[in-house]
Write an enzyme that holds these catalytic residues in place. Sequence first.
Site, PDB file in Angstrom:
ATOM      1  N   HIS A  44      22.468   4.167 -17.242  1.00 30.24           N
ATOM      2  CA  HIS A  44      21.494   4.539 -16.211  1.00 30.24           C
ATOM      3  C   HIS A  44      20.867   5.890 -16.492  1.00 30.24           C
ATOM      4  O   HIS A  44      19.976   6.326 -15.791  1.00 30.24           O
ATOM      5  CB  HIS A  44      22.171   4.521 -14.836  1.00 30.24           C
ATOM      6  N   ILE A  94      25.576  -5.730 -23.215  1.00 29.62           N
ATOM      7  CA  ILE A  94      25.615  -6.530 -21.988  1.00 29.62           C
ATOM      8  C   ILE A  94      24.528  -7.598 -21.955  1.00 29.62           C
ATOM      9  O   ILE A  94      24.559  -8.498 -21.129  1.00 29.62           O
ATOM     10  CB  ILE A  94      25.547  -5.593 -20.754  1.00 29.62           C
ATOM     11  N   GLY A  95      23.567  -7.505 -22.836  1.00 25.62           N
ATOM     12  CA  GLY A  95      22.591  -8.600 -22.912  1.00 25.62           C
ATOM     13  C   GLY A  95      21.180  -8.146 -23.207  1.00 25.62           C
ATOM     14  O   GLY A  95      20.580  -8.563 -24.189  1.00 25.62           O
ATOM     15  N   GLU A 104       0.825  -1.209   0.000  1.00 29.81           N
ATOM     16  CA  GLU A 104       0.000   0.000   0.000  1.00 29.81           C
ATOM     17  C   GLU A 104       0.865   1.266   0.000  1.00 29.81           C
ATOM     18  O   GLU A 104       0.516   2.263  -0.621  1.00 29.81           O
ATOM     19  CB  GLU A 104      -0.906   0.037   1.244  1.00 29.81           C
ATOM     20  N   HIS A 149      29.888 -10.438 -16.507  1.00 27.11           N
ATOM     21  CA  HIS A 149      29.585  -9.017 -16.396  1.00 27.11           C
ATOM     22  C   HIS A 149      29.312  -8.668 -14.940  1.00 27.11           C
ATOM     23  O   HIS A 149      28.643  -9.413 -14.225  1.00 27.11           O
ATOM     24  CB  HIS A 149      28.368  -8.660 -17.254  1.00 27.11           C
ATOM     25  N   CYS A 159      10.150  -2.441  -4.484  1.00 29.80           N
ATOM     26  CA  CYS A 159      10.146  -3.667  -3.694  1.00 29.80           C
ATOM     27  C   CYS A 159      10.633  -4.810  -4.571  1.00 29.80           C
ATOM     28  O   CYS A 159      10.481  -4.774  -5.783  1.00 29.80           O
ATOM     29  CB  CYS A 159       8.729  -3.982  -3.224  1.00 29.80           C
ATOM     30  N   ASN A 175      19.630  -6.226   0.976  1.00 29.04           N
ATOM     31  CA  ASN A 175      19.259  -5.644  -0.312  1.00 29.04           C
ATOM     32  C   ASN A 175      18.426  -4.381  -0.147  1.00 29.04           C
ATOM     33  O   ASN A 175      17.768  -3.929  -1.073  1.00 29.04           O
ATOM     34  CB  ASN A 175      18.504  -6.670  -1.161  1.00 29.04           C
ATOM     35  N   ASP A 187      26.507 -13.752 -16.082  1.00 29.46           N
ATOM     36  CA  ASP A 187      26.490 -12.500 -15.316  1.00 29.46           C
ATOM     37  C   ASP A 187      26.668 -12.761 -13.832  1.00 29.46           C
ATOM     38  O   ASP A 187      26.007 -13.618 -13.259  1.00 29.46           O
ATOM     39  CB  ASP A 187      25.141 -11.786 -15.515  1.00 29.46           C
TER      40      ASP A 187
HETATM   41  N1  GLN Z   1      22.564  -9.476 -18.916  1.00 29.96           N
HETATM   42  C1  GLN Z   1      21.878  -8.604 -18.022  1.00 29.96           C
HETATM   43  C2  GLN Z   1      21.274  -7.447 -18.788  1.00 29.96           C
HETATM   44  O1  GLN Z   1      21.832  -7.070 -19.772  1.00 29.96           O
HETATM   45  C3  GLN Z   1      22.796  -8.078 -16.956  1.00 29.96           C
HETATM   46  C4  GLN Z   1      22.062  -7.241 -15.959  1.00 29.96           C
HETATM   47  C5  GLN Z   1      22.890  -6.772 -14.803  1.00 29.96           C
HETATM   48  O2  GLN Z   1      24.075  -6.835 -14.817  1.00 29.96           O
HETATM   49  N2  GLN Z   1      22.259  -6.291 -13.774  1.00 29.96           N
HETATM   50  O3  GLN Z   1      20.254  -6.906 -18.403  1.00 29.96           O
HETATM   51 ZN    ZN Z   2      25.172  -4.688 -15.091  1.00 33.34          ZN
END
Ligand code: GLN
Ligand code: ZN
Length: 762
Positions: free
Chosen positions: A701, A438-439, A17, A648, A523, A122, A606
């Site tokens: 980011h 990266i994927g 909530e 990674h 969350c 976390n 990863d």
């Molecule tokens: N292979 C993932 C991606 O590209 C790696 C994500 C990550 O490192 N948090 O989203």
């Molecule tokens: Zn990453």
Amino acid sequence: MAVAHSLGFPRIGRDRELKKAQEAFWKGELDEAGLRAVGRDLRETHWALQKQAGIELLPAGDFAWYDQVLTHSLMFGVIPDRFRPADGKATLQTLFGMARGVSDSCCGGAHAQEMTKWFDTNYHYLVPEFSADQQFHLGWDQLFEEVQEARELGHNVKPVVIGPLTYLWLGKAKGGDFDKLDLLDRLLPLYGQIFQRLAELGVEWVQIDEPILVLDLPQDWKNAFERAYNQIQRDPLKKLVATYFGGLEENLGLAANLPVDGLHIDLVRAPDQYPTILDRLPAYKVLSLGVVNGRNVWRCDLEKALATLQHAHEKLGDRLWVAPSCSLLHSPVDVGREDKLDAELKGWLAFAVQKCAEVAVLARAVDAPEAPTVLAALAESRAVQAALAASPRIHKPAVQARVAAITARDSQRQSVFAQRIEKQRAGLNLPLFPTTTIGSFPQTASIRLARQSYKAGKLSEAEYVEAMHSEIKHAVEVQENLGLDVLVHGEAERNDMVEYFAEQLDGYAFTRFGWVQSYGSRCVKPAVIFGDLSRPKAMTVEWIRYAQGLTGKVMKGMLTGPVTMLMWSFPREDVSREVQARQLALAIRDEVVDLETAGIKIVQIDEAAFREGLPLRQAQWQHYLDWATEVFRLCASGVRDETQIHTHMCYSEFNDVIESIAAMDADVITIETSRSDMELLDAFEAFAYPNDIGPGVYDIHSPRVPDASEMANLLRKAAKRIPAERLWVNPDCGLKTRGWPETEAALVHMVTAARQLRAELA
Ligand code: GLN
Ligand code: ZN
């Protein structure tokens, strides 16, 4: 009478909530009065739930808008200039501004405070910012209002505040080099003022959280503890200093002898400190024993906990208190809400509400071991423990036998890197400065919609696969047009890098409402490892094979590593973390081999959570690093030399762990560097990292699209430290949170930058 108390309760609500209300408020769909009403209802509900469960001394001040450290910053008047309201009076707007940043089209706005992990959980808190001339003043009445609110509801509350040393430790000195410990004397009077006001509200006990007492502390910080608490001692109220997330170890004498009225210790994480603390605790003090795990989802072994408590009770009598190990902030709210878990599994779990009941029954058991409610609870707990010990759902002889048969050879590639890389270069035929990503590619609304429809049964499996295939096809086309060298399929079919794999492994369970606050309104709902883990069938091979079939370029297989799988799940409590990681590693190893068999030449594993698995105490680092690198190698070493293994990691503090990262022996590692302007490559100055490396050349980011020249400059910087033939070119993380236009624009520049460097070197 042993007192049952709690260190804090989850604030998000059974149905998140708080998240929903905050987000509605931010969007302007809920006004401040509406938001405050949701907060009030949640606090009322949470106190009632804890009381009904049998908690006698309820926490107050554990509720927070966004984050409890942020609340303290407002309470102490620690508001950076860029957020300071004109009339000096902080409001909810100030608070959310500090948390989320303020956008202001005229003046560029104010960037949010930094966020970082709360110890080894976390949960993420907002880092206080201190200036050298920092002044403190009481600037936020939330704690007093909430205590008043509790009293009006007829509750006996123990307010919770973060202690002065922990608060300073968590913050950052800004604008000039100074020791934040110098601020202590200015901060301490605030505690006196706070305690005075709480006393006026009729409060008897206050809980002062000093979790940094479980860390390796510099000597001046230890000394400061004595100094601070000698001063605080004069302030009103009885004081309970709370420590958690580990053992006090060499700080035990210090903590035991602080001039306060009680001490809480975490006996779940550090049971060994129990006998010593009994010897060292002064005879007037309350000892609160945290025996119910506040950070996991398993029911407590009540008989085992009771044995310790009874022993302590003989010595302490009424000075014994019973509690969860830490705040229940790190636990989901109520397992009673789970309507889809099978009854047996549900019967093994306890969330915050159930943990309160466990604490209460243990406290009662100390005084009245023969009470019918106690006997019934103990019998039930015994039955659960017996089931956990014997269940064939948990214990899989085949998995255990395979783990037992692991030899050192299994964690070793066939040849050393220098030989492997020659064969890989010959087979892959890539240019210098190979480009890759990266994927993940953007997780668009249409992808999420397709997944939802499929889960809701509105889309057949064939239709869903077709929808994902068209996403993969699109991603491959874009990458070919961009001229990238090593392609990815884009991860359209994955909701989350852990859950996607957990759903396909035996030994994992999923809750519907097991949410835990990660930060602000965010969350997470970690999967639960309940049994020995294994892979019934290949998990990614069909998707990757499909993607490889669309292109003549190399397609990279994409997997999540064992440490990350473990770190972002609720683990078992009956076997060690490393055993669970080994089981995961074997499952992933099979997947790597299957990908190789399907003709995939590069597989990325990863390990985003590798560094965050580091224990809080340095003395325990090496043990962790040893098994964490070993399990990575275990999953990476089933393949031929020609198959290239990538990994990674998305963070930048490498200096402490660089040798272990090298020991993982991945052929290529891609890492985050762009935000720190390649500064993190300093780690590579002192230590000659031996394998290939792709330092991220732009920050995914942010939606900003940097120029090719900016990326080329970063690459030139990198090439000063790492030989050009070992450098890769890639963004610093996956692109799933970005949109397609900015993604393509940035990648065009990235490919240009790589070409520029190739030309310069040729
Ligand atoms: N292979 C993932 C991606 O590209 C790696 C994500 C990550 O490192 N948090 O989203
Ligand atoms: Zn990453």
